[in-house]
Scaffold this motif. Structure first.
Motif, PDB file in Angstrom:
ATOM      1  N   ASP A   1       3.315  -5.714  -1.702  1.00 35.70           N
ATOM      2  CA  ASP A   1       3.718  -5.376  -3.073  1.00 35.70           C
ATOM      3  C   ASP A   1       3.288  -3.953  -3.428  1.00 35.70           C
ATOM      4  O   ASP A   1       4.032  -3.217  -4.099  1.00 35.70           O
ATOM      5  N   GLN A   2       2.097  -3.558  -2.967  1.00 30.67           N
ATOM      6  CA  GLN A   2       1.623  -2.204  -3.228  1.00 30.67           C
ATOM      7  C   GLN A   2       2.479  -1.169  -2.498  1.00 30.67           C
ATOM      8  O   GLN A   2       2.796  -0.105  -3.043  1.00 30.67           O
ATOM      9  N   VAL A   3       2.889  -1.481  -1.275  1.00 29.88           N
ATOM     10  CA  VAL A   3       3.768  -0.590  -0.512  1.00 29.88           C
ATOM     11  C   VAL A   3       5.081  -0.388  -1.253  1.00 29.88           C
ATOM     12  O   VAL A   3       5.624   0.726  -1.317  1.00 29.88           O
ATOM     13  N   ARG A   4       5.598  -1.452  -1.847  1.00 32.15           N
ATOM     14  CA  ARG A   4       6.857  -1.366  -2.590  1.00 32.15           C
ATOM     15  C   ARG A   4       6.721  -0.400  -3.774  1.00 32.15           C
ATOM     16  O   ARG A   4       7.680   0.292  -4.135  1.00 32.15           O
ATOM     17  N   LYS A   5       5.542  -0.313  -4.353  1.00 42.66           N
ATOM     18  CA  LYS A   5       5.325   0.566  -5.496  1.00 42.66           C
ATOM     19  C   LYS A   5       5.068   2.015  -5.071  1.00 42.66           C
ATOM     20  O   LYS A   5       5.569   2.955  -5.694  1.00 42.66           O
TER      21      LYS A   5
END
Length: 258
Positions: free
Chosen positions: A186-190
């Motif tokens: 999820d952090q990578v997506r952001k």
């Protein structure tokens, strides 16, 4: 529902089996006997023999006359070379990878992501730093492993169940839990990049950024591999920013070429 406009693909068993044999031998560290090929791929030995003979005739396989074991042949080389020379992504990436590798002293890698099962190294720039990761053009790795894997999970658009199923099969030095890994995805997506610090290989830091197509899904990644002592937090973040700029530029160029 299937797309009615999509062309019908008719199965051609001989072709499918020939490709399976080539892929099996490409993954094998040692030549294989006809019996091993047939058993591994669940082929009738006589069928395997006919296909192997056809591949030998085209120099796509070679056989040791003493051991009667088979491996990939020199006929594979011009095919692989043609793919790399004429494919847009490797040709666009090579000078960028050399620049990244020279600036940060890391191994820089261009990776193609055809599906959730494998990622394939298609471009490479080596550094002089000792890095414990053996990589060559054509090397395959599980698509969801390490920093690149987090990018694939974040931007593949694939169902969560399929992603989790493949995650459970991965082998890490220091495996994260699935719940922790999902938070990292999820952090990578952001943020648009991923950093793996020793999860995949002890003492090795891997930075990866996605190359997205016009639909916003991942087609390739740019990755960099260095020692953990070499890539501290500030350096890894600076590297990730530079790699993200490269990935965006390459994505724009690929869009023009399609």
């Amino acid at each position: 529902m299937p797309n009615p406009r999509s062309p019908r693909v008719r199965a051609v068993p001989a072709v499918t089996r020939a490709v399976a044999i080539l892929r099996m031998l490409s993954r094998s560290p040692t030549p294989q006997s006809l019996k091993a090929i047939a058993e591994t791929l669940d082929l009738v030995p006589s069928t395997a023999l006919h296909i192997v003979r056809a591949l030998l005739a085209e120099d796509l396989l070679q056989v040791d006359p003493q051991t009667k074991r088979y491996s990939l042949g020199v006929g594979m080389l011009p095919l692989a070379r043609a793919v790399l020379e004429h494919a847009d992504f490797p040709s666009l990436m090579r000078p960028k990878l050399e620049e990244i590798s020279g600036r940060y002293g890391v191994m820089a890698i261009g990776v193609e992501v055809p599906d959730l099962d494998n990622m394939i190294v298609v471009a490479l720039a080596r550094s002089q730093a000792p890095v414990r990761l053996h990589v060559d053009i054509g090397s395959r790795f599980p698509a969801l492993i390490s920093a690149t894997g987090r990018c694939v999970a974040a931007f593949s658009g694939q169902p969560d169940k399929e992603i989790e199923k493949r995650f459970r099969l991965l082998r890490w030095h220091n495996a994260p839990t699935f719940e922790a890994w999902r938070k990292e995805v999820d952090q990578v997506r952001k943020q648009g990049f991923s950093i793996d610090r020793g999860n995949y290989i002890a003492g090795v830091t891997i930075v990866a950024v996605p190359v997205l197509n016009a639909k916003g899904t991942i087609s390739h990644t740019v990755a960099a591999v260095g020692l953990g002592s070499q890539l501290d937090r500030a350096t890894a973040l600076a590297l990730a920013r530079d790699m993200r700029a490269v990935a965006e530029a390459i994505a724009a160029q690929l869009a023009i070429h399609t």
